[in-house]
Design an enzyme around this catalytic site. Structure first.
Site, mmCIF file in Angstrom:
data_model
loop_
_atom_site.group_PDB
_atom_site.id
_atom_site.type_symbol
_atom_site.label_atom_id
_atom_site.label_comp_id
_atom_site.label_asym_id
_atom_site.label_seq_id
_atom_site.Cartn_x
_atom_site.Cartn_y
_atom_site.Cartn_z
ATOM 1 N N ARG A 55 -45.028 33.182 3.134
ATOM 2 C CA ARG A 55 -44.000 34.113 2.675
ATOM 3 C C ARG A 55 -44.332 35.500 3.211
ATOM 4 O O ARG A 55 -45.497 35.930 3.189
ATOM 5 C CB ARG A 55 -43.937 34.149 1.138
ATOM 6 C CG ARG A 55 -43.349 32.885 0.512
ATOM 7 C CD ARG A 55 -41.865 32.790 0.795
ATOM 8 N NE ARG A 55 -41.222 31.597 0.255
ATOM 9 C CZ ARG A 55 -41.038 30.461 0.909
ATOM 10 N NH1 ARG A 55 -41.488 30.347 2.148
ATOM 11 N NH2 ARG A 55 -40.415 29.446 0.356
ATOM 12 N N HIS A 106 -39.056 32.068 11.638
ATOM 13 C CA HIS A 106 -39.057 31.189 10.464
ATOM 14 C C HIS A 106 -38.743 29.744 10.880
ATOM 15 O O HIS A 106 -37.810 29.109 10.384
ATOM 16 C CB HIS A 106 -38.047 31.669 9.413
ATOM 17 C CG HIS A 106 -38.388 31.198 8.027
ATOM 18 N ND1 HIS A 106 -38.106 31.936 6.903
ATOM 19 C CD2 HIS A 106 -38.982 30.057 7.576
ATOM 20 C CE1 HIS A 106 -38.514 31.279 5.819
ATOM 21 N NE2 HIS A 106 -39.051 30.126 6.217
#
Length: 311
Positions: free
Chosen positions: A226, A274
């Site tokens: 994250r 990502h």
């Protein structure tokens, strides 16, 4: 009477998930009706959800027995006050495989110094021999399903891997520490750090200036977990000072990463969009269907989220 399953993960995902979910539900023997809209929310038995989906208020779904998230992270939904139903996160075996491949690939890239040859703009003949894997300690921050799988894969290549989590964990073949003292001990010996923690109030800015300073000079950071796990400004300062040799980042506080962000132009940062691991429809559908089967049979749900911990 069939159970009603509402696919609320968004219209862009419906074409990819419709048939895999129908097949997976049929394979479990559950008599289910799957739809991408809920004409009567009070008749819905299960909600298949993803962040950014089409539900913000769960109050009308009075009969719903569980909300089944398609992504591993639940930080965008766990604090929703209207969500009173059980919430399950996604642990997809194919997503785990993808994460292992991405983490191992970038760990080996930094370990072997591959950028030195790949990025060199001119002929060179620098015969720099890297250490062997057992001479390169790795810290795995986060020992959930993804962290354990990545730790064990790196250990199988002879990297000495030490795991860290906020609470005590026992993982076969991987020594694990926990708590603040454990974090300092893990970081002080790590030449490669991989962050695979969930985002919570306790993990935000976990790698700040002080903790980055615990690392041996020239360490590498790999973050597919994250974005907020790392203090961006502290990381940039550590890179500029040579404390951190390079950071490979797949997740960010704002996504897509803004074009003017300093990470794009910094020679010590690799940005990936990502892509380290994503949920795969066929295998994820099997996890969703199995949880519905379990709930209908009165069995415990898989991957039930602890609201107090946030994951």
């Amino acid at each position: 009477m069939p159970v009603n399953v509402f696919f609320a993960a968004g219209p862009e995902h419906w074409p990819d998930y419709r048939i895999p979910l129908q097949n997976a539900l049929a394979a479990t023997g559950v008599d289910a009706v799957l739809a991408d809209r809920a004409e009567d929310p009070a008749a819905v038995d299960y909600i298949v959800y993803s962040p950014g989906g089409i539900i913000a208020d769960f109050t009308p779904f009075t009969r719903c027995k569980a909300v089944l998230n398609l992504w591993a992270g639940v930080e965008k939904i766990v604090g929703n006050a209207t969500l009173t139903q059980p919430l399950c996160r996604m642990v997809d075996p194919a997503m785990t495989e993808s994460m292992v491949e991405w983490v191992v690939g970038h760990a080996l890239r930094h370990h072997l110094g591959m950028d030195r040859d790949i990025r060199s703009p001119a002929p060179h003949w620098d015969q720099i021999s890297p250490p062997i894997a057992r001479e390169r300690p790795v810290a795995m921050l986060g020992m959930g399903a993804l962290g354990q799988a990545c730790a064990q894969a790196l250990a199988a290549l002879n990297f000495p891997v030490t795991g860290w989590s906020r609470t005590a964990k026992e993982v076969p073949g991987i020594p694990c520490l926990h708590g603040e003292a454990g974090l300092e001990a893990v970081l002080r010996q790590a030449q490669i750090v991989v962050t695979l923690l969930p985002r919570t109030a306790e993990t935000e800015n976990l790698l700040d200036a002080r903790r980055l300073g615990w690392l041996p000079r020239g360490a590498f950071i790999i973050n597919p977990g994250r974005g907020p796990l790392i203090d961006d400004d502290a990381l940039l300062a550590a890179l500029d000072a040579g404390q951190i040799a390079h950071a490979t980042l797949d997740v960010f506080r704002v996504e897509p990463l803004p074009p003017d962000h300093s990470f794009w132009a910094h020679s010590g940062v690799t940005v990936t969009p990502h892509v380290a691991a994503s949920t795969k429809p066929v295998t994820a559908a099997g996890v969703v269907a199995e949880n519905i089967r379990r709930a209908e049979a009165g069995e415990p749900l898989l991957y039930l989220v602890d609201r107090a911990r946030g994951y």
